[in-house]
Design a protein around this motif. Structure first.
Motif, PDB file in Angstrom:
ATOM      1  N   ILE A 155       0.855  -1.184   0.000  1.00 25.84           N
ATOM      2  CA  ILE A 155       0.000   0.000   0.000  1.00 25.84           C
ATOM      3  C   ILE A 155       0.892   1.236   0.000  1.00 25.84           C
ATOM      4  CG2 ILE A 155      -1.794   1.270   1.229  1.00 25.84           C
ATOM      5  CD1 ILE A 155      -2.622  -1.382   2.532  1.00 25.84           C
ATOM      6  N   GLY A 156       0.872   1.975  -1.103  1.00 26.63           N
ATOM      7  CA  GLY A 156       1.778   3.095  -1.285  1.00 26.63           C
ATOM      8  C   GLY A 156       3.011   2.643  -2.035  1.00 26.63           C
ATOM      9  N   VAL A 157       2.798   1.958  -3.154  1.00 28.75           N
ATOM     10  CA  VAL A 157       3.909   1.328  -3.877  1.00 28.75           C
ATOM     11  C   VAL A 157       4.896   2.350  -4.433  1.00 28.75           C
ATOM     12  CG1 VAL A 157       2.696   1.237  -6.098  1.00 28.75           C
ATOM     13  CG2 VAL A 157       4.442  -0.471  -5.576  1.00 28.75           C
ATOM     14  N   GLY A 158       4.435   3.578  -4.670  1.00 29.23           N
ATOM     15  CA  GLY A 158       5.341   4.612  -5.168  1.00 29.23           C
ATOM     16  C   GLY A 158       6.012   4.199  -6.465  1.00 29.23           C
ATOM     17  N   GLY A 175       0.583  -3.915  -5.996  1.00 29.71           N
ATOM     18  CA  GLY A 175       0.951  -2.619  -5.456  1.00 29.71           C
ATOM     19  C   GLY A 175      -0.119  -1.597  -5.786  1.00 29.71           C
ATOM     20  N   VAL A 176      -0.458  -0.738  -4.831  1.00 34.57           N
ATOM     21  CA  VAL A 176      -1.450   0.304  -5.082  1.00 34.57           C
ATOM     22  C   VAL A 176      -0.866   1.669  -4.754  1.00 34.57           C
ATOM     23  CG1 VAL A 176      -3.437  -1.199  -4.690  1.00 34.57           C
ATOM     24  CG2 VAL A 176      -2.487   0.085  -2.772  1.00 34.57           C
ATOM     25  N   ASP A 177      -1.307   2.655  -5.524  1.00 27.43           N
ATOM     26  CA  ASP A 177      -0.903   4.035  -5.292  1.00 27.43           C
ATOM     27  C   ASP A 177      -1.937   4.930  -5.950  1.00 27.43           C
ATOM     28  OD1 ASP A 177       2.137   5.171  -4.382  1.00 27.43           O
ATOM     29  OD2 ASP A 177       0.788   6.621  -5.322  1.00 27.43           O
ATOM     30  N   THR A 178      -2.115   6.130  -5.414  1.00 24.05           N
ATOM     31  CA  THR A 178      -3.095   7.045  -5.984  1.00 24.05           C
ATOM     32  C   THR A 178      -2.507   7.937  -7.065  1.00 24.05           C
ATOM     33  OG1 THR A 178      -2.651   8.629  -4.199  1.00 24.05           O
ATOM     34  CG2 THR A 178      -4.502   7.110  -3.887  1.00 24.05           C
ATOM     35  N   VAL A 200       0.123  -3.537 -10.686  1.00 20.94           N
ATOM     36  CA  VAL A 200       0.069  -2.233 -10.027  1.00 20.94           C
ATOM     37  C   VAL A 200      -1.283  -1.618 -10.353  1.00 20.94           C
ATOM     38  CG1 VAL A 200       1.090   0.068  -9.871  1.00 20.94           C
ATOM     39  CG2 VAL A 200       2.567  -1.935 -10.151  1.00 20.94           C
ATOM     40  N   ARG A 201      -1.998  -1.176  -9.320  1.00 23.34           N
ATOM     41  CA  ARG A 201      -3.353  -0.675  -9.508  1.00 23.34           C
ATOM     42  C   ARG A 201      -3.538   0.677  -8.813  1.00 23.34           C
ATOM     43  NH1 ARG A 201      -6.776  -4.857 -11.478  1.00 23.34           N
ATOM     44  NH2 ARG A 201      -5.360  -6.356 -12.444  1.00 23.34           N
ATOM     45  N   ASN A 202      -4.540   1.391  -9.271  1.00 24.43           N
ATOM     46  CA  ASN A 202      -4.965   2.616  -8.606  1.00 24.43           C
ATOM     47  C   ASN A 202      -5.709   2.217  -7.341  1.00 24.43           C
ATOM     48  OD1 ASN A 202      -5.794   5.181  -7.945  1.00 24.43           O
ATOM     49  ND2 ASN A 202      -7.398   5.284  -9.497  1.00 24.43           N
ATOM     50  N   GLY A 203      -5.261   2.701  -6.202  1.00 24.20           N
ATOM     51  CA  GLY A 203      -5.900   2.305  -4.961  1.00 24.20           C
ATOM     52  C   GLY A 203      -5.642   3.288  -3.839  1.00 24.20           C
ATOM     53  N   ASP A 204      -6.698   3.623  -3.111  1.00 23.90           N
ATOM     54  CA  ASP A 204      -6.632   4.532  -1.980  1.00 23.90           C
ATOM     55  C   ASP A 204      -6.548   3.705  -0.703  1.00 23.90           C
ATOM     56  OD1 ASP A 204      -7.110   6.344   0.094  1.00 23.90           O
ATOM     57  OD2 ASP A 204      -8.641   7.447  -1.013  1.00 23.90           O
ATOM     58  N   MET A 205      -5.582   4.009   0.151  1.00 20.77           N
ATOM     59  CA  MET A 205      -5.403   3.228   1.377  1.00 20.77           C
ATOM     60  C   MET A 205      -6.621   3.293   2.286  1.00 20.77           C
ATOM     61  SD  MET A 205      -2.821   5.559   3.670  1.00 20.77           S
ATOM     62  CE  MET A 205      -2.457   7.194   3.036  1.00 20.77           C
ATOM     63  N   ALA A 233      -6.966   3.756   7.484  1.00 19.18           N
ATOM     64  CA  ALA A 233      -6.001   3.020   6.678  1.00 19.18           C
ATOM     65  C   ALA A 233      -5.627   1.693   7.328  1.00 19.18           C
ATOM     66  CB  ALA A 233      -4.754   3.870   6.454  1.00 19.18           C
ATOM     67  N   ILE A 234      -5.464   1.697   8.648  1.00 21.21           N
ATOM     68  CA  ILE A 234      -5.117   0.460   9.359  1.00 21.21           C
ATOM     69  C   ILE A 234      -6.281  -0.520   9.319  1.00 21.21           C
ATOM     70  CG2 ILE A 234      -4.601  -0.519  11.632  1.00 21.21           C
ATOM     71  CD1 ILE A 234      -2.950   2.029  12.177  1.00 21.21           C
ATOM     72  N   ARG A 235      -7.493  -0.018   9.488  1.00 15.76           N
ATOM     73  CA  ARG A 235      -8.661  -0.901   9.411  1.00 15.76           C
ATOM     74  C   ARG A 235      -8.786  -1.541   8.029  1.00 15.76           C
ATOM     75  NH1 ARG A 235     -11.450   3.110  12.527  1.00 15.76           N
ATOM     76  NH2 ARG A 235     -12.418   3.939  10.622  1.00 15.76           N
ATOM     77  N   GLU A 236      -8.512  -0.769   6.989  1.00 15.05           N
ATOM     78  CA  GLU A 236      -8.565  -1.308   5.633  1.00 15.05           C
ATOM     79  C   GLU A 236      -7.474  -2.354   5.418  1.00 15.05           C
ATOM     80  OE1 GLU A 236     -10.548  -0.520   2.312  1.00 15.05           O
ATOM     81  OE2 GLU A 236     -11.515  -1.007   4.201  1.00 15.05           O
ATOM     82  N   ALA A 237      -6.281  -2.083   5.923  1.00  9.26           N
ATOM     83  CA  ALA A 237      -5.192  -3.060   5.799  1.00  9.26           C
ATOM     84  C   ALA A 237      -5.549  -4.357   6.515  1.00  9.26           C
ATOM     85  CB  ALA A 237      -3.897  -2.473   6.359  1.00  9.26           C
ATOM     86  N   GLU A 238      -6.145  -4.234   7.707  1.00 10.52           N
ATOM     87  CA  GLU A 238      -6.542  -5.430   8.459  1.00 10.52           C
ATOM     88  C   GLU A 238      -7.692  -6.166   7.761  1.00 10.52           C
ATOM     89  OE1 GLU A 238      -8.697  -8.029  10.961  1.00 10.52           O
ATOM     90  OE2 GLU A 238      -9.494  -6.083  10.297  1.00 10.52           O
TER      91      GLU A 238
END
Length: 315
Positions: A155-158, A175-178, A200-205, A233-238
């Motif tokens: 998350i935040g692949v940059g 990998g996701v990044d906005t 690699v995809r468009n994705g909001d944390m 962001a942490i809830r989404e990661a979990e």
């Protein structure tokens, strides 16, 4: 694949242009424009061939902002099928070799243009890792993680520096990044590295485009210190992490905050605040690995489901 699927796939591949397209998609995701530039054919003609490949189950498509990307399906049997088809063509076949070289030039040109974009230069200011050499301290920290990474989400692949280091240890890597330009650079880096198990995809944390329990390993890659909604962001990661999965936080950690329930302090994470936010999502902070030679407080922190911390290693 069953018999009918196999016949349809063979029919879809039974064309010189479509074989060239499969060879170009095998190393990674590409837009119609990139494929058109390499093949030197009209956009409608390239799109028609791609549609036939999709109908034959040999290609998938997805939208990324204003662009439509094509890739090989993630299904292992289909990828093996394509590998067998391409494997019957000599590696030094003149047309495919020229296509590979031209695609490399096209992607690097686009990545250079993307990297010169002002937005990318500003966004990349967050990146403390320009690349990961074998003796890099962050590379060493990741190498201490025991076992394979399974299905990995960054998350935040940059620009993909960390992603490229971790992907070889994953069954699949997403990998996701906005930032669109960041994604262009990351895809080019992946293709240059020869990593074919990645997307690699468009994705909001704060609202990840994935189903629950989708990944074995999730990395919050220098993003928590940049958001004013770290809990979300942490809830989404979990949420997307499988029950026995592992979460890692790569970021800057600051001094302990007196207000352990405080929302956030931009620029760095207070570790006690992070511990509270992890606990709210059913996770518990494990080992924090300091990364020497970087800005103060830069570290890699591991988190596991709280119920497993008593019996699991925290690396």
């Amino acid at each position: 694949m069953n018999l009918d699927d196999s016949v349809n796939s063979l029919k879809a591949a039974a064309d010189p242009t479509r074989l060239r397209l499969l060879a170009l998609l095998a190393p990674g995701e590409s837009t119609v424009g990139e494929l058109q530039e390499v093949l030197e054919q009209s956009q409608p003609r390239v799109s028609r061939h791609l549609r036939i490949l999709c109908e034959g189950g040999l290609a998938d498509r997805f939208r990324d902002g204003q662009s439509v990307y094509y890739c090989l399906p993630s299904d292992p049997s289909t990828r093996a099928f394509v590998s067998v088809l391409l494997g019957r063509i000599p590696a030094d076949e003149q047309t495919l070799t020229a296509d590979r070289d031209k695609m490399a030039t096209v992607r690097r040109t686009r990545a250079k243009q993307a990297w010169s974009d002002k937005v990318v230069l500003v966004e990349s200011g967050k990146a403390l890792v320009p690349g990961l050499a074998a003796d890099n301290d962050l590379a060493a920290a990741f190498n201490e993680i025991v076992g394979d990474l399974g299905d990995l989400l960054d998350i935040g692949v940059g620009t993909g520096a960390v992603f490229c280091h971790l992907a070889p240890r994953a069954d699949s890597a997403t990998g996701v990044d906005t930032a669109p330009a960041m994604r262009v650079v990351a895809r080019t880096r992946l293709r240059d590295a020869g990593l074919t198990n990645c997307t690699v995809r468009n994705g909001d944390m704060h609202k990840l485009p994935f189903a629950d329990n989708s990944f074995d390993t999730v990395l919050l890659d220098q993003v928590l210190s940049l958001t004013d909604k770290p809990r979300v962001a942490i809830r989404e990661a979990e949420r997307v992490l499988r029950r026995d999965g592992r979460l890692f936080v790569l970021d800057r950690f600051g001094a302990v905050s007196r207000n352990a329930s405080g929302s956030h302090g931009l620029g760095e994470l207070a570790e006690n605040q992070l511990a509270v936010m992890l606990a709210e999502s059913g996770l518990r902070a494990g080992r924090r690995r300091e990364l020497a030679g970087r800005v103060p407080g830069f570290a890699l922190l591991a988190a596991l489901p709280a119920i497993e911390m008593g019996t699991s290693t925290d690396n």
